[in-house]
Motif scaffolding. Sequence first.
Motif, PDB file in Angstrom:
ATOM      1  N   GLU A  88       1.618  11.615  -9.890  1.00 51.39           N
ATOM      2  CA  GLU A  88       0.930  12.910  -9.831  1.00 51.39           C
ATOM      3  C   GLU A  88       1.930  14.055  -9.884  1.00 51.39           C
ATOM      4  OE1 GLU A  88      -1.418  12.788  -6.316  1.00 51.39           O
ATOM      5  OE2 GLU A  88      -2.921  11.411  -7.148  1.00 51.39           O
ATOM      6  N   ARG A 128       1.831   6.451  -6.815  1.00 53.04           N
ATOM      7  CA  ARG A 128       0.772   7.368  -7.229  1.00 53.04           C
ATOM      8  C   ARG A 128       1.197   8.825  -7.026  1.00 53.04           C
ATOM      9  NH1 ARG A 128      -2.785   6.084  -3.722  1.00 53.04           N
ATOM     10  NH2 ARG A 128      -3.381   4.162  -4.757  1.00 53.04           N
ATOM     11  N   ASN A 129       1.844   9.087  -5.888  1.00 54.94           N
ATOM     12  CA  ASN A 129       2.304  10.457  -5.620  1.00 54.94           C
ATOM     13  C   ASN A 129       3.363  10.892  -6.623  1.00 54.94           C
ATOM     14  OD1 ASN A 129       0.597  10.631  -3.405  1.00 54.94           O
ATOM     15  ND2 ASN A 129       2.161   9.991  -1.947  1.00 54.94           N
ATOM     16  N   GLU A 170       2.376   1.674  -3.381  1.00 49.86           N
ATOM     17  CA  GLU A 170       1.378   2.156  -4.331  1.00 49.86           C
ATOM     18  C   GLU A 170       1.122   3.640  -4.132  1.00 49.86           C
ATOM     19  OE1 GLU A 170      -1.429   2.368  -7.310  1.00 49.86           O
ATOM     20  OE2 GLU A 170       0.107   0.868  -6.879  1.00 49.86           O
ATOM     21  N   GLU A 171       1.043   4.070  -2.870  1.00 45.91           N
ATOM     22  CA  GLU A 171       0.840   5.487  -2.588  1.00 45.91           C
ATOM     23  C   GLU A 171       2.037   6.303  -3.078  1.00 45.91           C
ATOM     24  OE1 GLU A 171       0.168   5.749   1.563  1.00 45.91           O
ATOM     25  OE2 GLU A 171      -1.878   4.961   1.482  1.00 45.91           O
ATOM     26  N   THR A 172       3.248   5.762  -2.851  1.00 46.19           N
ATOM     27  CA  THR A 172       4.441   6.459  -3.319  1.00 46.19           C
ATOM     28  C   THR A 172       4.445   6.552  -4.843  1.00 46.19           C
ATOM     29  OG1 THR A 172       5.711   5.663  -1.416  1.00 46.19           O
ATOM     30  CG2 THR A 172       6.953   6.431  -3.334  1.00 46.19           C
ATOM     31  N   GLN A 192       0.829  -1.204   0.000  1.00 46.65           N
ATOM     32  CA  GLN A 192       0.000   0.000   0.000  1.00 46.65           C
ATOM     33  C   GLN A 192       0.865   1.255   0.000  1.00 46.65           C
ATOM     34  OE1 GLN A 192      -2.813   0.131   3.210  1.00 46.65           O
ATOM     35  NE2 GLN A 192      -3.666   2.095   2.604  1.00 46.65           N
ATOM     36  N   LYS A 193       1.942   1.247   0.806  1.00 49.90           N
ATOM     37  CA  LYS A 193       2.826   2.402   0.854  1.00 49.90           C
ATOM     38  C   LYS A 193       3.527   2.596  -0.492  1.00 49.90           C
ATOM     39  CE  LYS A 193       3.704   2.164   5.826  1.00 49.90           C
ATOM     40  NZ  LYS A 193       4.712   1.906   6.899  1.00 49.90           N
TER      41      LYS A 193
END
Length: 406
Positions: free
Chosen positions: A235, A231-232, A227-229, A224-225
């Motif tokens: 972006e 995604r960030n 994936e968030e990284t 999850q981390k």
Amino acid sequence: MRNYWNWERFGEDIRRTVQDAVDSMDFRSLNQTITDTINHASGSFRRYSEDARQTRDRNEDRKKDWAKVDLSKLKQPVLYTGTGGKKAAGLALSIVGLGVGAAFFLGFLFTGLTMLLIEQNSGIMFGFITLLIFAAVFCGIGAAGLKKLGRIRRFQSYLSELNGKEYSNIRELARRTRKKEKAVLKDLEWMIEKRWFLQGHLDDTNTCLITSNDAYEAYRDLMQKQEETRRNEEEARKRQEQETQTKEERAEKRQQMDPQIRAVIETGQKYIQKLRECNDAIPGEVVSEKISRMEELTKRIFERVEQDPDAVDDIEKLMEYYLPTAVKLLEAYEELDHQPVQGENIVNSKREIEDTLDTLNIAFEKLLDDLFQETAWDVSSDISVLKMMLAQEGLTEDDFKTGGKS
């Protein structure tokens, strides 16, 4: 808590003693009173230290007792199912299935020879077929038992290679057990489904075996981390591309502008850069917020001029007075702030500059609002025309209420 209260009380006693001496201007017994108070406090502290030492000794004894505990005997989470019962069942199926199946098969062969030597009849034919069916059924049972035993052996070999670890790469597991990776993956999927691995999981790509829920939760958190990284970062990359594209478009647009307007905008960019430099050089948080606000307002003002070059006449005072004055004040503030001794005059001067920054920010906000006045008029005019057209078509709220009739 009690000893803390005592120390607080002794401190209050000393404070009250000193205050009484000051009020009465009688300092004769002050030293003795304070000495007695401190001695009393020291005695309490010694008693407290002795109690603390005894408590520490008891804690050390408890630690020694815990050191004698065999941690290996503490209850650990069960990760794998037992294989004793499964192995016994597999052996039973193999022995019974193959033994009885062999017997029926021999009977089948004997009946077949009999049919060759004597005249065939329906009874012998029925027995021949029945023996064949029973032989096939029991041989199938025996084969199932052998398959079960083979799976148990592979399960035990997997456990041996895991050696207590809560995860393993499937490719490495296949290499160590000398089996094909696809066969090992198929085995593990079946064993997880049948709960031979009680807390077994496979990762998202089916490349890693995870044998405990705790390890799987840690893996999910990590994924999850990541994936968030990702995604960030994606972006941020898109924002960077958009900003780069916007800057290129602005640069191209500026080249097409009137040279005088382009010079004004470029000068404004220099002022924005100067404000940012002053903000970096002045550490105060309060004044930094004021400077950041001024920088943002100035940036928006020149963006508006870039969008509407006709607005350049409206920022004449900003260019000739407000911005140069703001920069001059900030440079003075920076010099004052770096003085090693902050006397009354310096403090008052800094406060005066901070108040002036607030005044300038209010003026900048008003100027920015005025730059959009013409747009506001155009929007208001468009809305009025739209409402009139809707009324003509009988599409206003009043027309709906009256059914379109006047």
